[in-house]
Each structure stands twice: as structure tokens, then as C-alpha cells.
Scaffold this motif. Structure first.
Motif, mmCIF file in Angstrom:
data_model
loop_
_atom_site.group_PDB
_atom_site.id
_atom_site.type_symbol
_atom_site.label_atom_id
_atom_site.label_comp_id
_atom_site.label_asym_id
_atom_site.label_seq_id
_atom_site.Cartn_x
_atom_site.Cartn_y
_atom_site.Cartn_z
ATOM 1 N N MET A 158 -4.245 -4.202 -8.435
ATOM 2 C CA MET A 158 -4.225 -3.212 -7.365
ATOM 3 C C MET A 158 -3.702 -3.823 -6.071
ATOM 4 O O MET A 158 -2.920 -3.209 -5.331
ATOM 5 C CB MET A 158 -5.629 -2.655 -7.137
ATOM 6 N N VAL A 159 -4.097 -5.048 -5.786
ATOM 7 C CA VAL A 159 -3.680 -5.717 -4.549
ATOM 8 C C VAL A 159 -2.177 -5.934 -4.518
ATOM 9 O O VAL A 159 -1.555 -5.937 -3.449
ATOM 10 C CB VAL A 159 -4.438 -7.050 -4.390
ATOM 11 N N TYR A 176 -9.722 0.863 -3.873
ATOM 12 C CA TYR A 176 -8.761 0.117 -3.064
ATOM 13 C C TYR A 176 -8.801 0.580 -1.605
ATOM 14 O O TYR A 176 -8.784 -0.237 -0.682
ATOM 15 C CB TYR A 176 -7.356 0.298 -3.637
ATOM 16 N N THR A 185 -12.125 -4.938 -3.463
ATOM 17 C CA THR A 185 -11.713 -3.918 -4.437
ATOM 18 C C THR A 185 -12.506 -4.058 -5.728
ATOM 19 O O THR A 185 -12.972 -3.058 -6.296
ATOM 20 C CB THR A 185 -10.211 -4.036 -4.734
ATOM 21 N N ILE A 220 0.799 1.681 -3.964
ATOM 22 C CA ILE A 220 -0.448 2.444 -4.123
ATOM 23 C C ILE A 220 -0.249 3.933 -3.842
ATOM 24 O O ILE A 220 -0.661 4.786 -4.631
ATOM 25 C CB ILE A 220 -1.546 1.883 -3.196
ATOM 26 N N VAL A 224 -0.735 -0.095 -9.887
ATOM 27 C CA VAL A 224 -1.815 0.808 -10.291
ATOM 28 C C VAL A 224 -1.761 1.084 -11.785
ATOM 29 O O VAL A 224 -2.800 1.151 -12.461
ATOM 30 C CB VAL A 224 -1.736 2.130 -9.500
ATOM 31 N N ARG A 269 0.834 -1.213 0.000
ATOM 32 C CA ARG A 269 0.000 0.000 0.000
ATOM 33 C C ARG A 269 0.862 1.254 0.000
ATOM 34 O O ARG A 269 0.632 2.171 -0.805
ATOM 35 C CB ARG A 269 -0.925 -0.002 1.221
ATOM 36 N N ALA A 318 -8.547 -5.492 -10.015
ATOM 37 C CA ALA A 318 -8.438 -5.619 -8.561
ATOM 38 C C ALA A 318 -7.217 -6.436 -8.179
ATOM 39 O O ALA A 318 -6.499 -6.101 -7.223
ATOM 40 C CB ALA A 318 -9.709 -6.258 -8.002
ATOM 41 N N SER A 328 -8.928 -8.409 -2.635
ATOM 42 C CA SER A 328 -9.164 -8.374 -4.075
ATOM 43 C C SER A 328 -10.654 -8.347 -4.389
ATOM 44 O O SER A 328 -11.113 -7.578 -5.238
ATOM 45 C CB SER A 328 -8.502 -9.591 -4.730
#
Length: 524
Positions: free
Chosen positions: A440-441, A464, A421, A295, A445, A291, A437, A418
């Protein structure tokens, strides 16, 4: 007198060898977590393969611990320790040169097997090398070594990634393993259980197969769908393998896992306590660096620095927890610690993605403070459940519950994050919602945005962030429930637990003196 001095000198170097191995262990999962975005850019972006960067190690580590403990008792603790360390060292070196994500995951799995052998052999050796009082202090130092690796691993790995690239995260691991191997080879004495009946190969194979099928099914579920025949087949196979393992362990003379121990509520409570940090702490060691770095766009060093707030309490609080048993029952300390951790999880859920990093430090610190209290008592509570001669099995059972729980918890939490998201992205993201998703996990991005150009980066981050907050609420509830169960089970009185059915001489938990409750959480 001269011989006693020589023996004390040798024991110090044996302890140093095991401490170096213990310090290397947390680096093997915090390092790749910090480096995951860089690994993704270098080796590939398949989200399932990236999830196995962590899960492959934790799966083989957790599923091999009981087998490694039985091998240590049967074939020699020094032999298993040195063999495991040599394998761990070799595969760590190979990982730095992996050029493909599939090879990287395979090497991580092999690295986990070596780590399991080194850990089980080393801890079983310490139980034989040191007498009662010295053993507690020795285990405390091993726990502190693990805490040092856990506290400073993320920032050290971040510095390595930024200056030298992701392969450099294995340099410190190799150095610590090399020192441990050298001292262990010279100073460690060979010991074994004279009554050991060899390794339960059939049980070990079925246990490993069960964990593999369970983890693979959970990881594949969000991408393929939980009703997909392959996912259903994997989960059904896991159930069948666990049932086969249970039947085998009931029939063999010296089982790898003594199932009779689960008749005792205190033993069950200690196993639940071992699994508790998995979903309240360990999963965050993997998810939060993704994260922060993938992210929110922090540097690897900044992301590693944030993690210190959560892991630094492990340097001091486990020892404090042991001291607190002078005045408070271990069950009360453990329950209170888990409740503090739950409060930190809920507090962290209040901060969305993009919050000022400084505002996250307090909840991260509270999570670390809370989990450090039961962390400091786990091994001390577990040390009296089996006879000394079966120390390898004792280490294997407790550590397998802990590490296997962490591996399964990580797979479950990743799948839930996941799914949440994907649900938050909604239909507007198009048919690629699940794939987006998944990316993203893993902190990718940019690739997630490419799959749906009409979806803005702000919408991706919002989906997210909301999913992460919901996940933290779920983890809060599970941690509170576990605190209550552990308090009730571990706090029960009256029953003594032993490694052999019918032996009532083992020390009950409520009569374990302060010095016997160590501060030695010695694994993942």
C-alpha cells in the motif's frame, strides 16, 4: 575593458552551466516518484526494492557530498564538476534501459554519486568565479533554477509517463545535464584550495557506511520486525560507524567535517534549519504522488498537476524572503515559515483519501508557502560559517545535513506509514498484514488485495488513509518543535563562526547585510 567584458561573458555561461545542473537535480527524485506505480508494474513489486528507487539516490547523494566537496577543494572544482556531470549523465541514460528493479536501484545509487560531485564542484566553482555582490545574485539564480525544476518536474514527468512510458522521465534530465556539461567544459576555469590536504578517505567511508546501515535498518524494520537480529545489527552498525567517523574527524589535520563548528549554537541552528524541510516538505514530494496516482487512481498528469500547488511558491517566495530581511530578523522569518508549513500539514491531515482534489490545493499551497521562506534564507545564513577558500567543505557540510536528513527522514516516514497502515488493517487481514501495508505504501493496491481476498478495497483505503492522516499529525508536531528550536538557536547573538578554530573574524549572523542573505536553496 575588453578582457573584463570577456570575463563577464564567461561567468554568464558558467552560471548557466550550474543552473542547468541545478534544474536537473529535482527531476531525479520527483520524476521516479510520479512514475513509481508504472515502474512497479514494469520492473517488479517487491516493496523494499521499490523504496530504494528513491532512497538509493538520496542515500549516495547525501553521504557523498562532503567527500565530493573535499575532492573539489583538493583536486580541482572544474574537474570534479565535469566528472560528476559525466557520471550523472551516463547513469541517467542507463536508467532508461534498466530491465530489472535491482539494476534500477543500483544505477540510482551510482547516479546519486555523480550528482553529489556535480553539485559540490559546481557550487564551489561559483563561490570562486563571482565576487561578493555578484555571488549572491548567482546563488539566487541557481536557487530559482532548482525551484523551476521542482515546480514543473512532477507535471513534466507525468506527461512523459502517460505519452511515452516511465523511461522517458530521464529525457529532460539527460538534456539539462548535457547542456551543463558542454558549457562547463568550455567556460569554467579550474580552481582549488592551495592548503587542501586531500580527501579524508577513511572518514568518507565510515560516514557512508553509517548512513547505509541506518537507512537499510529503518527500511527493513517494518517488514522483518524491529526486534529481528538483522535489523538490530544494521542499526548497531550505524552507531558504531558514526562513532568511528567522529573519532577519525577529531584526529585528521584537515577533516572532511570540522566538528569544532558544532560548538556554535548558530551553526547548529543552521544545520537544523537545513534538515527542517526534509520531514515537512521533501517527504511529501515522494509520498503524495504515490497517494494520488497509486492509491486514489489519478492519472500521472493529474497527480503531477496537484504537486504544482505545493512546489510553485519556490519560484517566487525565496526571493521575497531575502527582501523581508530589511524589516525582520532571519530567525523570525524562518520560524514563521515553518509554523505556516506546520499549519498546512495539519490542514491536509483533515482530508481523507478520496477527497475532492480541489479541496487539497489550499493546504498544499500553504505548505509550499511556509517552506519557501526558510528555503530562501538557508544558504545565505550558511555562507559566512567558513572561509571562502574552503567553499567546497562549506557546501559539503550544509548540503550533507540537508540531503542526508532528507534520505533518513524519507526512510523513517515510510517505515512509520507502513507500520501505521499495518496496525489499522488489524488481525482481520490475516498473517499478511505487514506485506499488504508495504505494498500500500508503494501505491500497489491490487497486489495488497491479492494477499487478503477477504479484505475489501474500501477497508484497504481506509487503513491507508487513517495512517496517512496520523503521519501528517506527527509531521506537524515535529515541524512546530523545529520552528521553536531554530528560532532560538539562529536568533542568538554574540558568537562569530569560522571554518578554523580560534578565528573570530567571521561575520555573525545578525550582522549579515540584506544582500548577503541569498535566496538560493540549491539542493534536495
Amino acid at each position: 575593458m575588453r578582457e573584463e567584458i570577456r570575463d563577464a561573458h564567461e561567468r554568464r555561461f558558467v552560471l548557466l552551466a550550474v543552473c542547468c545542473a541545478a534544474a536537473a537535480m529535482p527531476l531525479t527524485f520527483t520524476g521516479p516518484a510520479v512514475a513509481l506505480p508504472a515502474i512497479s508494474r514494469s520492473l517488479g513489486v517487491d516493496p523494499i526494492a521499490l523504496n530504494w528507487v528513491t532512497n538509493a539516490f538520496m542515500l549516495t547523494f547525501g553521504s557523498s557530498l562532503m567527500a565530493a566537496g573535499a575532492m573539489a577543494d583538493s583536486f580541482g572544482r572544474k574537474r570534479v564538476f565535469l566528472g560528476g556531470l559525466a557520471a550523472f549523465l551516463l547513469f541517467s541514460i542507463c536508467l532508461a534501459f534498466a530491465g530489472d528493479i535491482v539494476w534500477f536501484d543500483a544505477l540510482r545509487a551510482l547516479q546519486g554519486i555523480g550528482a553529489a560531485a556535480a553539485f559540490s564542484g559546481g557550487m564551489a566553482s561559483l563561490a570562486q568565479q563571482f565576487d561578493e555582490g555578484e555571488r549572491v545574485r548567482a546563488f539566487s539564480l541557481v536557487g530559482a533554477s532548482f525551484g523551476v525544476g521542482l515546480a514543473f518536474g512532477p507535471i513534466a514527468s507525468g506527461l512523459m509517463v502517460e505519452v511515452f512510458g516511465w523511461p522517458a522521465i530521464f529525457v529532460l534530465v539527460v538534456a539539462l545535464a548535457g547542456v551543463s556539461l558542454a558549457f562547463g567544459a568550455v567556460f569554467l576555469r579550474e580552481t582549488r584550495d592551495p592548503d587542501a590536504a586531500g580527501l579524508d578517505w577513511r572518514g568518507a567511508a565510515r560516514f557512508t557506511a553509517a548512513l547505509t546501515c541506518l537507512t537499510f535498518g529503518i527500511l527493513q524494520g517494518p517488514e522483518s520486525g524491529w526486534s529481528h537480529p538483522f535489523v538490530i545489527a544494521m542499526l548497531a552498525a550505524a552507531v558504531l560507524f558514526f562513532l568511528a567517523f567522529w573519532q577519525i574527524e577529531q584526529r585528521v589535520a584537515r577533516p572532511m567535517l570540522d566538528l569544532t563548528l558544532f560548538r556554535y549554537p548558530r551553526f547548529v541552528g543552521v544545520q537544523l534549519l537545513a534538515a527542517a524541510p526534509a520531514y515537512g516538505f521533501v517527504v511529501l514530494l515522494i509520498l503524495l504522488p504515490v497517494r494520488f496516482i497509486g492509491i486514489e487512481g489519478m492519472s500521472a498528469v493529474a497527480g503531477g498537476r496537484m504537486m504544482i500547488a505545493m512546489s510553485a511558491p519556490l519560484l517566487i517566495l525565496p526571493i521575497v524572503a531575502g527582501l523581508l530581511t530589511r524589516w525582520f530578523a532571519p530567525a523570525a522569518i524562518c520560524g514563521a515559515g515553518l509554523l505556516l508549513s506546520a499549519a498546512g500539514l495539519f490542514w491536509l491531515s483533515r482530508f481523507p483519501v478520496g477527497s475532492e482534489p480541489v479541496t487539497l490545493l489550499a493546504p498544499l499551497l500553504l505548505i509550499g508557502l511556509g517552506i519557501s521562506l526558510p528555503w530562501g534564507l538557508m544558504d545565505g545564513l550558511a555562507v559566512s560559517v567558513v572561509p571562502k577558500e574552503r567553499a567546497g567543505m562549506a557546501t559539503g557540510i550544509f548540503s550533507t545535513t540537508r540531503v542526508a536528513g532528507e534520505g533518513v527522514a524519507l526512510a523513517v516516514v515510510t517505515a512509520v506509514l507502513s507500520a501505521l497502515t499495518a496496525s489499522n488493517l488489524g488481525a482481520e487481514a490475516g498473517k499478511n498484514t505487514v506485506s499488504m501495508a508495504q505494498r500500500m505504501v508503494t501505491g500497489n493496491v491490487a497486489d495488497a488485495a491479492l494477499l487478503s481476498p477477504q479484505t475489501s478495497n474500501a477497508a484497504l483505503l481506509q487503513a491507508y488513509g487513517d495512517a496517512f492522516s496520523t503521519l501528517l499529525w506527527l509531521l506537524t508536531g515535529v515541524t512546530v518543535l523545529t520552528a521553536v528550536v531554530v528560532f532560538l538557536f539562529v536568533g542568538r547573538g554574540g558568537e562569530a563562526v569560522s571554518g578554523d578554530e580560534g578565528d573570530a573574524d567571521a561575520m555573525p549572523f545578525d550582522t549579515v547585510p540584506l544582500g548577503e542573505i541569498g535566496s538560493s536553496r540549491t539542493n534536495l
